[in-house]
Design a protein around this motif. Structure first.
Motif, PDB file in Angstrom:
ATOM      1  N   ASN A 181     -10.856  10.304   3.549  1.00  0.00           N
ATOM      2  CA  ASN A 181     -11.332  10.100   4.918  1.00  0.00           C
ATOM      3  C   ASN A 181     -10.545   9.019   5.662  1.00  0.00           C
ATOM      4  N   THR A 182      -9.604   8.392   5.040  1.00  0.00           N
ATOM      5  CA  THR A 182      -8.801   7.353   5.705  1.00  0.00           C
ATOM      6  C   THR A 182      -7.702   8.018   6.514  1.00  0.00           C
ATOM      7  N   GLU A 183      -7.705   7.792   7.856  1.00  0.00           N
ATOM      8  CA  GLU A 183      -6.748   8.452   8.766  1.00  0.00           C
ATOM      9  C   GLU A 183      -5.341   7.895   8.539  1.00  0.00           C
ATOM     10  N   GLY A 184      -4.378   8.751   8.508  1.00  0.00           N
ATOM     11  CA  GLY A 184      -2.985   8.361   8.414  1.00  0.00           C
ATOM     12  C   GLY A 184      -2.417   8.423   7.013  1.00  0.00           C
ATOM     13  N   LEU A 185      -3.309   8.367   5.887  1.00  0.00           N
ATOM     14  CA  LEU A 185      -2.791   8.381   4.524  1.00  0.00           C
ATOM     15  C   LEU A 185      -2.780   9.768   3.916  1.00  0.00           C
ATOM     16  N   PHE A 186      -3.402  10.705   4.575  1.00  0.00           N
ATOM     17  CA  PHE A 186      -3.515  12.048   3.989  1.00  0.00           C
ATOM     18  C   PHE A 186      -2.148  12.647   3.723  1.00  0.00           C
ATOM     19  N   ILE A 204      -7.643  21.497  -6.924  1.00  0.00           N
ATOM     20  CA  ILE A 204      -6.832  21.501  -5.672  1.00  0.00           C
ATOM     21  C   ILE A 204      -7.493  22.392  -4.634  1.00  0.00           C
ATOM     22  N   LEU A 205      -7.978  23.560  -5.036  1.00  0.00           N
ATOM     23  CA  LEU A 205      -8.626  24.470  -4.088  1.00  0.00           C
ATOM     24  C   LEU A 205      -9.890  23.849  -3.500  1.00  0.00           C
ATOM     25  N   SER A 206     -10.665  23.184  -4.330  1.00  0.00           N
ATOM     26  CA  SER A 206     -11.881  22.549  -3.819  1.00  0.00           C
ATOM     27  C   SER A 206     -11.540  21.414  -2.859  1.00  0.00           C
ATOM     28  N   LEU A 207     -10.462  20.666  -3.183  1.00  0.00           N
ATOM     29  CA  LEU A 207     -10.011  19.584  -2.296  1.00  0.00           C
ATOM     30  C   LEU A 207      -9.574  20.130  -0.949  1.00  0.00           C
ATOM     31  N   LYS A 208      -8.848  21.233  -0.967  1.00  0.00           N
ATOM     32  CA  LYS A 208      -8.394  21.875   0.287  1.00  0.00           C
ATOM     33  C   LYS A 208      -9.602  22.323   1.120  1.00  0.00           C
ATOM     34  N   GLN A 209     -10.596  22.903   0.501  1.00  0.00           N
ATOM     35  CA  GLN A 209     -11.778  23.355   1.237  1.00  0.00           C
ATOM     36  C   GLN A 209     -12.509  22.176   1.869  1.00  0.00           C
ATOM     37  N   ARG A 210     -12.566  21.064   1.159  1.00  0.00           N
ATOM     38  CA  ARG A 210     -13.241  19.879   1.699  1.00  0.00           C
ATOM     39  C   ARG A 210     -12.511  19.340   2.921  1.00  0.00           C
ATOM     40  N   LEU A 211     -11.156  19.382   2.877  1.00  0.00           N
ATOM     41  CA  LEU A 211     -10.367  18.938   4.041  1.00  0.00           C
ATOM     42  C   LEU A 211     -10.623  19.835   5.234  1.00  0.00           C
ATOM     43  N   LYS A 212     -10.732  21.124   5.001  1.00  0.00           N
ATOM     44  CA  LYS A 212     -11.039  22.039   6.104  1.00  0.00           C
ATOM     45  C   LYS A 212     -12.397  21.723   6.707  1.00  0.00           C
ATOM     46  N   ASP A 213     -13.366  21.410   5.855  1.00  0.00           N
ATOM     47  CA  ASP A 213     -14.701  21.082   6.341  1.00  0.00           C
ATOM     48  C   ASP A 213     -14.676  19.825   7.201  1.00  0.00           C
ATOM     49  N   LEU A 214     -13.733  18.906   6.878  1.00  0.00           N
ATOM     50  CA  LEU A 214     -13.620  17.674   7.652  1.00  0.00           C
ATOM     51  C   LEU A 214     -12.857  17.859   8.943  1.00  0.00           C
ATOM     52  N   GLY A 215     -12.362  19.061   9.234  1.00  0.00           N
ATOM     53  CA  GLY A 215     -11.675  19.342  10.501  1.00  0.00           C
ATOM     54  C   GLY A 215     -10.182  19.215  10.433  1.00  0.00           C
ATOM     55  N   GLU A 216      -9.595  18.964   9.235  1.00  0.00           N
ATOM     56  CA  GLU A 216      -8.143  18.835   9.121  1.00  0.00           C
ATOM     57  C   GLU A 216      -7.519  20.209   8.925  1.00  0.00           C
TER      58      GLU A 216
END
Length: 882
Positions: A762-767, A848-860
């Motif tokens: 959730n830290t902006e800029g480090l993703f 990795i797939l679960s991490l990607k889905q979580r990022l999508k949920d966060l709007g990225e």
């Protein structure tokens, strides 16, 4: 024929009726022709009688006898005489108006049937001179009397305008010239017809005629062509664009080539050149759209037209009215165009020593012996030179500063100061307005002009230009001796208002003189005559500027104290009323219409166009500022500060967003590069997997063969099998185990990295950083796996070679079978380790797939690489391949 002649010379009233009866009832063409000829002879003298009784019969002749050109010519001439009187110039105004009314009545009667106009257009196609020329004259007369109605009929008539355009191609000059007059009347005030005429190649034909007739040295035909061009281009943006795109501007340059000997210009040449200059001005008029004007200005500079106009400007012997119109034309060609303005600044007059053209023109402007219209033209030229030209404004103001004054030459600034304080009120006004344009919308030059010092008299210290202007305003008794003091005071007040608007430093300098504010309040509060009302309004405007642009740096003249002074000495309502005197003046609205100064007399020069814009902008805000209380002003200041803070925050965020955009773009480029590398590696892996599949198939075949051979041969002899090769195979398997252990270690590091990434997701800029790091690690794993496959391939090839040797060594079957059992046991252990590795890889891919889905949920919006399951090695069985 004899009877017709007898009727002609007898009493007309009844004889006209008899001739009309002959036209209507005669069966012989000759009799009708003679009767129409007789009516033609009577039509000029007895216009009303012939028109009233014979018009219908003449129209019928046009319809029925169209095959005989002679009778058609007589009928058309008679109708022309009825509608139009050729003796208008010799008549008095009253009689001329009566004749015009008669012509309008007969014209209206003729066009009541639109078919009559259509019939007339058809007759214009007749080449016979006796039909075509009278038809052209008749249609021209109809257009003069009933222009709008005839234009409407021609516009809806099929090929109506095209038929009229053919007149310009007629080889007979009289028809072509009258055709020009006809088209002039046709194109007046009708944009639709103007466009049709333009697209019928009118520009090309007219310019060719002008060239053939000798351009400016030509006769009345050139004048008619130029008038028609003005009709087509004035206030018609479509035709102007067509004229520019057709490169017709370039063809105008030869018109202005004048020789060294400019004495003895004919009146026709003056008229022609005057119209040519007007045509140039139409293309760059300030009322046109800015884009169209700029493109025309650019074309005129590139083709050398501006240079040619400047040559006329500096030439000697040019008539005064041509010189005046040339100055106005150059003004609009350079207005708002930086390139053209820079060129004009570089033009020098052919004098010894050479002087800039601007200086020479200003000398004419402040010279009271020069014609009034010429001085107005020079002022307009100076205004256009400084319009949106901060570079030019700086150069003019610089000539007034102490560091740049040259005592050996006359500069523009010196001429303006001389005109500002001369005894001629018109020079005062023109110089004040010109200097105001040097300050228009330029805060830097307003502050620079405060440095100007003037030496008023010997033995006295110099005073600033601002102070000298206020001194002249306050010394009313001295101004009274100058004659028209109102014009001088109006000019100085407009200069001060322009100078101090949006310049708090100038306001402070003005208020620092203790006499200025009392003078303004005294002027506003007095009850003066009608002539002084405008001065009162300008004083109120100046005092309002001192309030609105006050930075409260002077304790005695803060905003609040000035408003209290107005309330006590003048009254707020009275102040607003005096302020309204400016816009209510009769000359204000006239000056606000267009930039060019257009005054009928010198005493009418009171307002400048740009100043009217300033008044319109400030009148409302000054009225509000005077009526506001101190609390409201404090609230406004707080709101302004808040807005400024918000603006600074927004600016910071904008900068941050720009930086992040740059980083994102850079990362996108890196992603593209890595994606392409990934694709290349996947292609390579695909090829290697194909080779491994082939080796697997070969291994299965060899295994089957080896099983058969071992069942048949229980005993044999050793036939060359070397124990060193078996030892080498064991070492390779041991190295494979070490590589598997290393891969397990790397997978553990990958698990740690994923866990860290989840914590800081959730830290902006480090993703992007972690994403790229994970991607690089993933690629390293692929490289390691590819190396492992290479090793497996080598072991497979070695095993295949040993199997071949074993097939040949039948004598050592027992020993080989023993070694084979041991080797199969080691391979089984290796297969188990490989299965564990694949399970670990599958678990990592799921994370990795679960991490990607979580990022999508966060709007990225992310595009993580697709997990790749590695192809199993040749040592695995078919059940474990995928």
């Amino acid at each position: 024929r004899v009877i017709a002649l007898q009727l002609l010379h007898s009493a007309p009233a009844g004889n006209i009726q008899k001739l009309c009866d002959r036209v209507a009832s005669s069966t012989l063409l000759e009799d009708r022709r003679d009767a129409v000829r007789a009516l033609k002879s009577l039509s000029k003298k007895y216009r009303m009688e012939v028109g009233t009784q014979a018009m219908d019969h003449l129209i019928r002749i046009l319809q029925t006898d169209s095959s005989d050109s002679e009778i058609l010519g007589y009928a058309l001439d008679t109708l022309y005489n009825i509608i139009c009187s050729d003796e208008e110039e010799e008549q008095e105004d009253t009689q001329r108006r009566q004749e015009d009314d008669i012509g309008a009545q007969f014209s209206e009667r003729f066009i009541q049937e639109p078919e009559n106009v259509t019939l007339l257009l058809t007759m214009l196609e007749e080449f016979d001179f006796h039909v075509r020329w009278p038809g052209v004259k008749l249609l021209t007369a109809l257009l003069k009397c009933q222009c709008a109605q005839v234009q409407g009929i021609i516009l809806v008539s099929p090929m109506g305008v095209s038929r009229l355009m053919d007149l310009l191609a007629d080889s007979r000059e009289v028809i072509r010239n009258d055709g020009l007059l006809l088209l002039q009347q046709l194109t007046k005030g009708n944009a639709a017809i103007q466009k049709i005429v333009a697209f019928e190649n009118a520009f090309e034909r007219l310019l060719d005629i002008i060239t053939e007739e000798g351009t400016s040295d030509g006769g009345i035909v050139v004048e008619d062509c130029l008038l028609l061009l003005l009709n087509l281009l004035k206030n018609n943006s479509s035709n102007q664009n067509f004229f520019k795109e057709g490169s017709y501007i370039q063809r105008m340059k030869p018109w202005f080539e004048v020789g060294d000997d400019n004495s003895g210009w004919s009146a026709q040449k003056v008229t022609n050149l005057h119209l040519m200059l007007q045509l140039v001005r139409v293309m760059v008029s300030p009322v046109n759209s800015p884009g169209a004007t700029a493109s025309c200005q650019k074309a005129m500079f590139q083709c050398g037209l501006l240079q040619q106009l400047c040559t006329i400007l500096m030439a000697t012997g040019v008539p005064a009215d041509i010189l005046t119109e040339t100055i106005n034309t150059v003004s609009e060609v350079i207005r708002g165009s930086q390139v053209n303005q820079d060129y004009f600044a570089s033009v020098n007059a052919p004098s010894n020593p050479p002087r800039p053209a601007i200086v020479v023109l200003l000398m004419s402007m402040v010279n009271e012996r020069q014609p009034f219209v010429l001085r107005c033209a020079v002022l307009y030229c100076f205004q256009c030179f400084l319009y949106k030209n901060q570079k030019g404004q700086g150069e003019i103001v610089a000539t007034l500063l102490p560091s740049t004054i040259d005592a050996n030459s006359i500069s523009a600034g010196q001429l303006l100061c001389g005109g500002l304080f001369s005894a001629d009120s018109l020079s005062n006004w023109c110089a004040a307005v010109a200097l105001g344009h040097a300050l228009q919308d330029n805060l830097t030059q307003k502050e620079q002009l405060l440095r100007v010092q003037l030496a008023t008299s010997l033995g006295k210290p110099p005073v600033s230009l601002l102070q000298q202007c206020t001194n002249i305003l306050s010394q009313g008794d001295k101004i009274s001796r100058r004659g028209s003091k109102v014009q001088t005071r109006v000019g100085l007040l407009m200069l001060l208002c322009t100078w101090m608007s949006n310049c708090p430093i100038a306001v402070t300098h003005f208020l620092h003189n203790q006499d200025n504010v009392p003078f303004l309040t005294a002027q506003i509060s007095e009850n003066l005559g009608e002539d002084e009302r405008l001065v009162q309004g300008l004083c109120a405007l100046l005092l309002g500027i001192c309030i609105y642009y006050n930075d409260n740096s002077l304790e005695n003249y803060t905003k609040e104290k000035l408003k209290q002074l107005i309330e006590k000495r003048i009254g707020k309502e009275n102040f607003v009323e005096k302020l309204g005197f400016i816009t209510k003046h009769e000359l204000y609205s006239r000056a606000a219409q267009k930039p060019q100064p257009a005054f009928s007399a010198p005493e009418h020069m009171l307002f400048d166009h740009e100043f009217t814009k300033l008044v319109k902008e400030l009148e409302g805000v000054i009225t509000k500022a005077v009526h506001k209380s101190s609390e409201e002003e404090k609230k406004e200041e707080e709101v302004k500060k808040t807005l400024e803070q918000h603006d600074s925050i927004v600016t910071q965020y904008k900068e941050l967003i720009r930086e992040q955009d740059a980083q994102i773009n850079e990362l996108k480029e890196q992603m593209c590069t890595l994606t392409s590398q990934k694709d290349q590696m996947q292609n390579t892996i695909t090829q290697q997997l194909s080779q491994i599949q082939q080796h697997k198939d070969q291994y299965n075949v060899l295994k089957l063969k080896l099983g058969k051979d071992s069942g048949q041969s229980d005993s044999g002899q050793v036939n060359g099998l070397q124990l060193e090769e078996l030892t080498l195979l064991r070492e390779e398997l041991e190295e494979l185990r070490k590589q598997h252990a290393l891969l397990n270690t790397q997978l553990a590091e990958r698990d740690t990295l994923i866990a860290n990434l989840v914590c800081i997701m959730n830290t902006e800029g480090l993703f992007f950083y972690y994403y790229l790091h994970l991607h690089f690690f993933y690629l390293r794993c692929l490289v390691r796996t590819y190396s492992l496959w290479s090793r497996i391939k080598y072991l497979t090839e070695s095993r295949a070679a040993m199997e071949k040797e074993r097939a040949a060594a039948t004598s050592t079957a027992t020993i080989l079978q023993t070694e084979k059992s041991k080797l199969q046991q080691e391979v089984a252990e290796s297969k188990k380790e490989q299965d564990d590795l694949l399970m670990l890889l599958a678990d990592q891919d799921q994370k990795i797939l679960s991490l990607k889905q979580r990022l999508k949920d966060l709007g990225e919006t992310v595009g993580l690489p697709t997990p790749l399951l590695l192809e199993p090695t040749v040592f695995f069985s078919d059940d474990h391949l995928h």
